[in-house]
Design a protein around this motif. Structure first.
Motif, short mmCIF file in Angstrom:
data_model
loop_
_atom_site.label_atom_id
_atom_site.label_comp_id
_atom_site.label_asym_id
_atom_site.label_seq_id
_atom_site.Cartn_x
_atom_site.Cartn_y
_atom_site.Cartn_z
N LEU A 70 0.83 -1.20 0.00
CA LEU A 70 0.00 0.00 0.00
C LEU A 70 0.87 1.26 0.00
N ARG A 71 1.91 1.25 0.82
CA ARG A 71 2.82 2.39 0.89
C ARG A 71 3.44 2.66 -0.49
N VAL A 72 3.87 1.59 -1.17
CA VAL A 72 4.46 1.72 -2.51
C VAL A 72 3.43 2.28 -3.48
N LEU A 73 2.21 1.78 -3.41
CA LEU A 73 1.13 2.27 -4.27
C LEU A 73 0.91 3.77 -4.07
N PHE A 74 0.87 4.20 -2.82
CA PHE A 74 0.66 5.62 -2.53
C PHE A 74 1.83 6.47 -3.01
N ARG A 75 3.05 5.96 -2.84
CA ARG A 75 4.23 6.70 -3.32
C ARG A 75 4.22 6.82 -4.83
N ARG A 76 3.85 5.73 -5.52
CA ARG A 76 3.80 5.77 -6.99
C ARG A 76 2.76 6.77 -7.48
N ALA A 77 1.74 7.00 -6.68
CA ALA A 77 0.71 7.99 -7.03
C ALA A 77 1.14 9.39 -6.63
N ASN A 78 2.37 9.53 -6.15
CA ASN A 78 2.94 10.82 -5.74
C ASN A 78 2.20 11.46 -4.58
N HIS A 79 1.64 10.64 -3.71
CA HIS A 79 1.02 11.19 -2.50
C HIS A 79 2.12 11.71 -1.59
N PRO A 80 1.95 12.88 -1.01
CA PRO A 80 2.96 13.40 -0.09
C PRO A 80 3.01 12.55 1.19
N ALA A 81 4.13 12.60 1.87
CA ALA A 81 4.35 11.79 3.07
C ALA A 81 3.26 12.03 4.12
N GLU A 82 2.84 13.27 4.28
CA GLU A 82 1.80 13.60 5.26
C GLU A 82 0.49 12.86 4.95
N LEU A 83 0.13 12.80 3.68
CA LEU A 83 -1.09 12.10 3.28
C LEU A 83 -0.94 10.59 3.45
N ILE A 84 0.22 10.06 3.10
CA ILE A 84 0.47 8.63 3.27
C ILE A 84 0.34 8.27 4.75
N GLU A 85 0.88 9.11 5.62
CA GLU A 85 0.78 8.86 7.06
C GLU A 85 -0.69 8.82 7.49
N GLN A 86 -1.50 9.76 7.01
CA GLN A 86 -2.93 9.78 7.35
C GLN A 86 -3.63 8.52 6.84
N LEU A 87 -3.33 8.13 5.60
CA LEU A 87 -3.94 6.92 5.04
C LEU A 87 -3.54 5.68 5.84
N MET A 88 -2.26 5.53 6.10
CA MET A 88 -1.79 4.33 6.80
C MET A 88 -2.32 4.28 8.23
N SER A 89 -2.42 5.41 8.88
CA SER A 89 -2.96 5.46 10.23
C SER A 89 -4.43 5.03 10.23
N GLY A 90 -5.21 5.55 9.30
CA GLY A 90 -6.62 5.17 9.21
C GLY A 90 -6.79 3.70 8.85
N LEU A 91 -5.93 3.20 7.95
CA LEU A 91 -6.01 1.78 7.59
C LEU A 91 -5.65 0.90 8.77
N ALA A 92 -4.68 1.33 9.58
CA ALA A 92 -4.34 0.57 10.80
C ALA A 92 -5.54 0.55 11.74
N GLN A 93 -6.23 1.68 11.88
CA GLN A 93 -7.40 1.72 12.75
C GLN A 93 -8.54 0.87 12.18
N ALA A 94 -8.54 0.68 10.87
CA ALA A 94 -9.54 -0.18 10.23
C ALA A 94 -9.20 -1.66 10.40
N GLY A 95 -7.95 -1.93 10.82
CA GLY A 95 -7.56 -3.32 11.08
C GLY A 95 -6.40 -3.82 10.25
N LEU A 96 -5.76 -2.97 9.48
CA LEU A 96 -4.60 -3.40 8.69
C LEU A 96 -3.50 -3.85 9.63
N GLU A 97 -3.03 -5.05 9.42
CA GLU A 97 -1.97 -5.59 10.28
C GLU A 97 -0.61 -5.40 9.64
N GLY A 98 0.40 -5.32 10.45
CA GLY A 98 1.76 -5.13 9.97
C GLY A 98 2.26 -3.75 10.35
#
Length: 105
Positions: A70-98
């Motif tokens: 997911l992180r690689v996908l977001f980087r390839r889409a040129n999402h800024p680090a701040e947005l990637i952090e928000q996405l990953m945090s929300g996905l973790a709260q949704a139950g993403l493991e790792g």
């Protein structure tokens, strides 16, 4: 498409209800970049069962459903680090493991 851009901007600003409203205006899903917004927003809003279901749907779209993919996908889409952090945090709260922490992987 512009509603997706607005959803990303609202998510980046931690305006999760507004981001979710913009996501719902997007006329299609099935794209992991777009569907990640739904999962992340629901996670941030502590809407457990909905967030988990959205996460399952998102992960089903990916050949490698882990956090790093997911992180690689977001980087390839040129999402800024701040947005990637928000996405990953929300996905973790949704139950993403790792390892979903910014800067890992």
């Amino acid at each position: 498409y512009y509603h997706w851009a607005l959803a990303l901007d609202r998510l980046r600003q931690a305006q999760y209800k507004e981001a979710l409203a913009e996501y719902r205006r997007v006329a299609f899903s099935g794209n992991p970049l777009i569907d990640a917004v739904l999962s992340a927003c629901l996670g941030h809003l502590d809407r457990g069962p909905e967030a988990a279901a959205a996460l399952r749907d998102l992960l089903a779209l990916l050949p490698d459903p882990g956090p790093e993919a997911l992180r690689v996908l977001f980087r390839r889409a040129n999402h800024p680090a701040e947005l990637i952090e928000q996405l990953m945090s929300g996905l973790a709260q949704a139950g993403l493991e790792g390892d979903t922490e910014l800067g890992s992987g």
